[in-house]
Design a protein around this motif. Structure first.
Motif, PDB file in Angstrom:
ATOM      1  N   LEU A 123      64.601  65.041  43.377  1.00 61.86           N
ATOM      2  CA  LEU A 123      64.705  63.612  43.032  1.00 61.86           C
ATOM      3  C   LEU A 123      63.356  62.884  42.945  1.00 61.86           C
ATOM      4  CD1 LEU A 123      67.966  62.152  44.629  1.00 61.86           C
ATOM      5  CD2 LEU A 123      67.266  62.133  42.227  1.00 61.86           C
ATOM      6  N   PRO A 124      62.457  63.052  43.929  1.00 59.10           N
ATOM      7  CA  PRO A 124      61.179  62.341  43.816  1.00 59.10           C
ATOM      8  C   PRO A 124      60.385  62.740  42.566  1.00 59.10           C
ATOM      9  CG  PRO A 124      61.428  63.350  45.996  1.00 59.10           C
ATOM     10  CD  PRO A 124      62.559  63.825  45.172  1.00 59.10           C
ATOM     11  N   LEU A 125      60.564  64.011  42.148  1.00 58.39           N
ATOM     12  CA  LEU A 125      59.809  64.498  40.981  1.00 58.39           C
ATOM     13  C   LEU A 125      60.443  64.025  39.674  1.00 58.39           C
ATOM     14  CD1 LEU A 125      59.031  68.097  42.239  1.00 58.39           C
ATOM     15  CD2 LEU A 125      57.760  66.007  42.543  1.00 58.39           C
ATOM     16  N   LEU A 126      61.755  63.885  39.686  1.00 59.19           N
ATOM     17  CA  LEU A 126      62.435  63.317  38.518  1.00 59.19           C
ATOM     18  C   LEU A 126      62.046  61.841  38.394  1.00 59.19           C
ATOM     19  CD1 LEU A 126      65.906  64.971  39.213  1.00 59.19           C
ATOM     20  CD2 LEU A 126      64.475  65.469  37.226  1.00 59.19           C
ATOM     21  N   ARG A 127      61.954  61.167  39.543  1.00 62.15           N
ATOM     22  CA  ARG A 127      61.563  59.744  39.514  1.00 62.15           C
ATOM     23  C   ARG A 127      60.136  59.594  38.995  1.00 62.15           C
ATOM     24  NH1 ARG A 127      64.809  59.123  44.761  1.00 62.15           N
ATOM     25  NH2 ARG A 127      66.703  58.179  43.927  1.00 62.15           N
ATOM     26  N   ARG A 128      59.296  60.559  39.353  1.00 64.61           N
ATOM     27  CA  ARG A 128      57.910  60.493  38.869  1.00 64.61           C
ATOM     28  C   ARG A 128      57.873  60.627  37.343  1.00 64.61           C
ATOM     29  NH1 ARG A 128      53.401  64.077  41.905  1.00 64.61           N
ATOM     30  NH2 ARG A 128      54.261  63.197  43.787  1.00 64.61           N
ATOM     31  N   ALA A 129      58.680  61.562  36.822  1.00 64.36           N
ATOM     32  CA  ALA A 129      58.736  61.745  35.359  1.00 64.36           C
ATOM     33  C   ALA A 129      59.268  60.480  34.695  1.00 64.36           C
ATOM     34  CB  ALA A 129      59.628  62.940  35.011  1.00 64.36           C
ATOM     35  N   ARG A 130      60.204  59.827  35.361  1.00 65.37           N
ATOM     36  CA  ARG A 130      60.754  58.584  34.819  1.00 65.37           C
ATOM     37  C   ARG A 130      59.674  57.493  34.789  1.00 65.37           C
ATOM     38  NH1 ARG A 130      63.527  56.200  31.196  1.00 65.37           N
ATOM     39  NH2 ARG A 130      64.348  54.185  31.804  1.00 65.37           N
ATOM     40  N   ALA A 131      58.901  57.441  35.874  1.00 64.34           N
ATOM     41  CA  ALA A 131      57.839  56.425  35.953  1.00 64.34           C
ATOM     42  C   ALA A 131      56.788  56.649  34.866  1.00 64.34           C
ATOM     43  CB  ALA A 131      57.195  56.460  37.329  1.00 64.34           C
ATOM     44  N   GLU A 132      56.657  57.907  34.421  1.00 60.11           N
ATOM     45  CA  GLU A 132      55.707  58.213  33.332  1.00 60.11           C
ATOM     46  C   GLU A 132      56.289  57.866  31.957  1.00 60.11           C
ATOM     47  OE1 GLU A 132      54.013  62.163  35.722  1.00 60.11           O
ATOM     48  OE2 GLU A 132      55.363  62.369  34.006  1.00 60.11           O
ATOM     49  N   GLY A 133      57.541  57.391  31.952  1.00 63.83           N
ATOM     50  CA  GLY A 133      58.147  56.990  30.677  1.00 63.83           C
ATOM     51  C   GLY A 133      59.107  58.016  30.107  1.00 63.83           C
ATOM     52  N   GLY A 134      59.398  59.090  30.868  1.00 58.89           N
ATOM     53  CA  GLY A 134      60.317  60.114  30.365  1.00 58.89           C
ATOM     54  C   GLY A 134      61.766  59.779  30.661  1.00 58.89           C
ATOM     55  N   ARG A 135      62.651  60.667  30.228  1.00 53.47           N
ATOM     56  CA  ARG A 135      64.085  60.504  30.494  1.00 53.47           C
ATOM     57  C   ARG A 135      64.554  61.800  31.174  1.00 53.47           C
ATOM     58  NH1 ARG A 135      67.948  56.175  30.206  1.00 53.47           N
ATOM     59  NH2 ARG A 135      69.794  57.263  30.955  1.00 53.47           N
ATOM     60  N   PRO A 136      64.288  61.930  32.479  1.00 53.63           N
ATOM     61  CA  PRO A 136      64.573  63.197  33.153  1.00 53.63           C
ATOM     62  C   PRO A 136      66.067  63.506  33.271  1.00 53.63           C
ATOM     63  CG  PRO A 136      63.732  61.566  34.705  1.00 53.63           C
ATOM     64  CD  PRO A 136      63.645  60.946  33.355  1.00 53.63           C
ATOM     65  N   LEU A 137      66.351  64.795  33.398  1.00 50.64           N
ATOM     66  CA  LEU A 137      67.736  65.276  33.431  1.00 50.64           C
ATOM     67  C   LEU A 137      67.876  66.306  34.548  1.00 50.64           C
ATOM     68  CD1 LEU A 137      70.586  65.679  32.023  1.00 50.64           C
ATOM     69  CD2 LEU A 137      69.462  67.329  30.529  1.00 50.64           C
ATOM     70  N   ILE A 138      68.916  66.153  35.347  1.00 54.65           N
ATOM     71  CA  ILE A 138      69.214  67.176  36.367  1.00 54.65           C
ATOM     72  C   ILE A 138      70.599  67.746  36.062  1.00 54.65           C
ATOM     73  CG2 ILE A 138      69.961  65.394  38.057  1.00 54.65           C
ATOM     74  CD1 ILE A 138      68.936  67.379  40.253  1.00 54.65           C
ATOM     75  N   ALA A 139      70.682  69.087  36.043  1.00 62.24           N
ATOM     76  CA  ALA A 139      71.945  69.750  35.709  1.00 62.24           C
ATOM     77  C   ALA A 139      72.296  70.735  36.812  1.00 62.24           C
ATOM     78  CB  ALA A 139      71.798  70.501  34.383  1.00 62.24           C
ATOM     79  N   ALA A 140      73.593  70.938  37.017  1.00 63.12           N
ATOM     80  CA  ALA A 140      74.030  71.921  38.017  1.00 63.12           C
ATOM     81  C   ALA A 140      75.089  72.820  37.397  1.00 63.12           C
ATOM     82  CB  ALA A 140      74.604  71.208  39.236  1.00 63.12           C
ATOM     83  N   THR A 141      74.990  74.111  37.714  1.00 62.38           N
ATOM     84  CA  THR A 141      75.999  75.048  37.219  1.00 62.38           C
ATOM     85  C   THR A 141      77.175  75.065  38.182  1.00 62.38           C
ATOM     86  OG1 THR A 141      74.212  76.406  36.342  1.00 62.38           O
ATOM     87  CG2 THR A 141      76.414  77.353  36.310  1.00 62.38           C
ATOM     88  N   SER A 142      78.255  74.454  37.746  1.00 62.79           N
ATOM     89  CA  SER A 142      79.503  74.516  38.488  1.00 62.79           C
ATOM     90  C   SER A 142      80.305  75.685  37.907  1.00 62.79           C
ATOM     91  CB  SER A 142      80.222  73.171  38.357  1.00 62.79           C
ATOM     92  OG  SER A 142      81.441  73.185  39.055  1.00 62.79           O
ATOM     93  N   SER A 143      81.576  75.499  37.634  1.00 65.57           N
ATOM     94  CA  SER A 143      82.402  76.579  37.069  1.00 65.57           C
ATOM     95  C   SER A 143      83.694  75.983  36.539  1.00 65.57           C
ATOM     96  CB  SER A 143      82.727  77.597  38.168  1.00 65.57           C
ATOM     97  OG  SER A 143      83.778  78.443  37.749  1.00 65.57           O
ATOM     98  N   ALA A 144      84.302  76.673  35.559  1.00 71.19           N
ATOM     99  CA  ALA A 144      85.635  76.248  35.106  1.00 71.19           C
ATOM    100  C   ALA A 144      86.625  76.311  36.263  1.00 71.19           C
ATOM    101  CB  ALA A 144      86.099  77.133  33.952  1.00 71.19           C
ATOM    102  N   ALA A 145      86.293  77.093  37.296  1.00 64.86           N
ATOM    103  CA  ALA A 145      87.166  77.176  38.482  1.00 64.86           C
ATOM    104  C   ALA A 145      87.246  75.832  39.203  1.00 64.86           C
ATOM    105  CB  ALA A 145      86.646  78.251  39.436  1.00 64.86           C
ATOM    106  N   ALA A 146      86.309  74.911  38.882  1.00 62.22           N
ATOM    107  CA  ALA A 146      86.361  73.583  39.504  1.00 62.22           C
ATOM    108  C   ALA A 146      87.490  72.743  38.913  1.00 62.22           C
ATOM    109  CB  ALA A 146      85.025  72.864  39.304  1.00 62.22           C
ATOM    110  N   TYR A 147      87.966  73.113  37.719  1.00 63.99           N
ATOM    111  CA  TYR A 147      88.977  72.300  37.040  1.00 63.99           C
ATOM    112  C   TYR A 147      90.379  72.504  37.611  1.00 63.99           C
ATOM    113  CZ  TYR A 147      85.640  71.757  33.104  1.00 63.99           C
ATOM    114  OH  TYR A 147      84.563  71.475  32.310  1.00 63.99           O
ATOM    115  N   VAL A 148      90.588  73.691  38.208  1.00 65.57           N
ATOM    116  CA  VAL A 148      91.957  74.036  38.592  1.00 65.57           C
ATOM    117  C   VAL A 148      91.945  75.046  39.758  1.00 65.57           C
ATOM    118  CG1 VAL A 148      92.184  75.946  36.923  1.00 65.57           C
ATOM    119  CG2 VAL A 148      94.191  74.682  37.599  1.00 65.57           C
ATOM    120  N   PRO A 149      92.848  74.875  40.727  1.00 64.73           N
ATOM    121  CA  PRO A 149      92.905  75.860  41.814  1.00 64.73           C
ATOM    122  C   PRO A 149      93.411  77.200  41.296  1.00 64.73           C
ATOM    123  CG  PRO A 149      94.059  73.822  42.392  1.00 64.73           C
ATOM    124  CD  PRO A 149      93.792  73.768  40.925  1.00 64.73           C
ATOM    125  N   LEU A 150      92.693  78.268  41.591  1.00 68.20           N
ATOM    126  CA  LEU A 150      93.073  79.602  41.122  1.00 68.20           C
ATOM    127  C   LEU A 150      93.275  80.514  42.334  1.00 68.20           C
ATOM    128  CD1 LEU A 150      90.474  79.826  38.210  1.00 68.20           C
ATOM    129  CD2 LEU A 150      92.966  79.679  37.958  1.00 68.20           C
TER     130      LEU A 150
END
Ligand SMILES: NC(=O)c1ccc[n+]([C@@H]2O[C@H](COP(=O)([O-])OP(=O)(O)OC[C@H]3O[C@@H](n4cnc5c(N)ncnc54)[C@H](OP(=O)(O)O)[C@@H]3O)[C@@H](O)[C@H]2O)c1
Length: 264
Positions: A123-150
């Motif tokens: 987070l602090p590093l994403l905020r730094r990129a934002r302060a530099e004028g960027g549009r930072p993005l954080i992504a996480a790999t979840s799973s289709a298993a999150a949509y439904v109990p299997l």
């Protein structure tokens, strides 16, 4: 250092195998500055070989202090971060006849808490990129298993559902700061993780195809990157069925008969 328009400063966890490795190779070939994390130092060194734009940060995502230290190294090396992909994860299936709390903790440690350690460090590093004028993005790999109990996916599915829920809430809170959050929900992907599975995996795709879908989705800043769509749309549909119908479908998947009514 600020990233040039086309060259991003990226941190990728779970970089040495399967989906992460396919992502890492593409990002390195595209010329981005990529910090690669996983536990195996030798696998990281092998991956980074020949790539001047790679930085290796070996760590166990379940170790909060180690992830914090990685964040400090990233701050020194890159200044800020334009893109973070929290991809490290594991899968183990529970046998409810022999309930194993240690297994549940082993799955949650990297999949949920490990990803959150990454959020905390990034987070602090994403905020730094934002302060530099960027549009930072954080992504996480979840799973289709999150949509439904299997079946047997109590621990894995819950760890991913918790991660998706957490990241969706975080997306709301980070919006005003100009930091975007993407969730990645793959169906079955051919990797060492799924090579261990002893059941049919419909519409399983290659790790390369998964990496392509993820990078396309990230470039479009999609909130929910899910693939292959023929599979994930069905799973999403199953997720919104009335619970009784979903239960019966779940039983069919494990070829179980409904339990007989208890007799007084
Ligand atoms: N394959 C699928 O069908 C599928 C479907 C849905 C979601 N996913 C998710 O996609 C992600 C990648 O899966 P994959 O199939 O590519 O798995 P994989 O081939 O087993 O790769 C897992 C990667 O994560 C790293 N890793 C595992 N535990 C870690 C830890 N505690 N700390 C740091 N790094 C760790 C591994 O390296 P080290 O062992 O060296 O640490 C490896 O680089 C996972 O989050 C998984 O749950 C996969």
């Amino acid at each position: 250092m600020t990233a040039s328009r086309d060259t991003q400063r990226i941190w990728l966890t779970g970089a040495t195998s399967g989906i992460g490795r396919a992502l890492a190779l593409r990002l390195l070939e595209q010329g981005h500055r990529v910090a690669l994390s996983a536990r195996s130092e030798s696998a990281l060194a092998e991956l980074a070989e020949g790539h001047d734009n790679a930085l290796t940060l070996p760590l166990d995502v379940a170790d909060r202090a180690a992830v914090q230290r990685a964040g400090e190294r990233l701050a020194e090396a890159f200044g800020g971060l334009d893109l973070v992909i929290l991809n490290a994860g594991t899968c183990e299936y529970l046998d409810a006849r022999d309930f194993d709390m240690a297994l549940v903790e082993r799955v949650f440690a990297p999949n949920f808490f490990g990803a959150l350690h990454g959020v905390e460090a990034a987070l602090p590093l994403l905020r730094r990129a934002r302060a530099e004028g960027g549009r930072p993005l954080i992504a996480a790999t979840s799973s289709a298993a999150a949509y439904v109990p299997l079946p047997r996916a109590e621990a894995y599915g819950a760890s991913k559902a918790a991660l998706s829920h957490f990241m969706e809430s975080l997306r709301l809170d980070l919006h005003a700061e100009g930091i975007d959050v993407s969730l990645i929900h793959p169906g079955f992907v051919e990797t060492p993780l799924t090579d261990r599975n002893d059941f049919a995996m419909p519409l399983r795709i290659s790790a390369d195809a998964a990496a392509e879908a993820i990078l396309r989705g990230l470039a479009r800043r999609r909130l929910d990157i899910h693939f292959p769509r023929r599979f994930t749309l069905l799973v999403k549909l199953m997720g919104i069925l009335p619970p009784a119908l979903r239960f019966r479908l779940g039983l069919r998947m494990t070829r179980q008969q409904p339990a007989p009514e208890a007799t007084p």
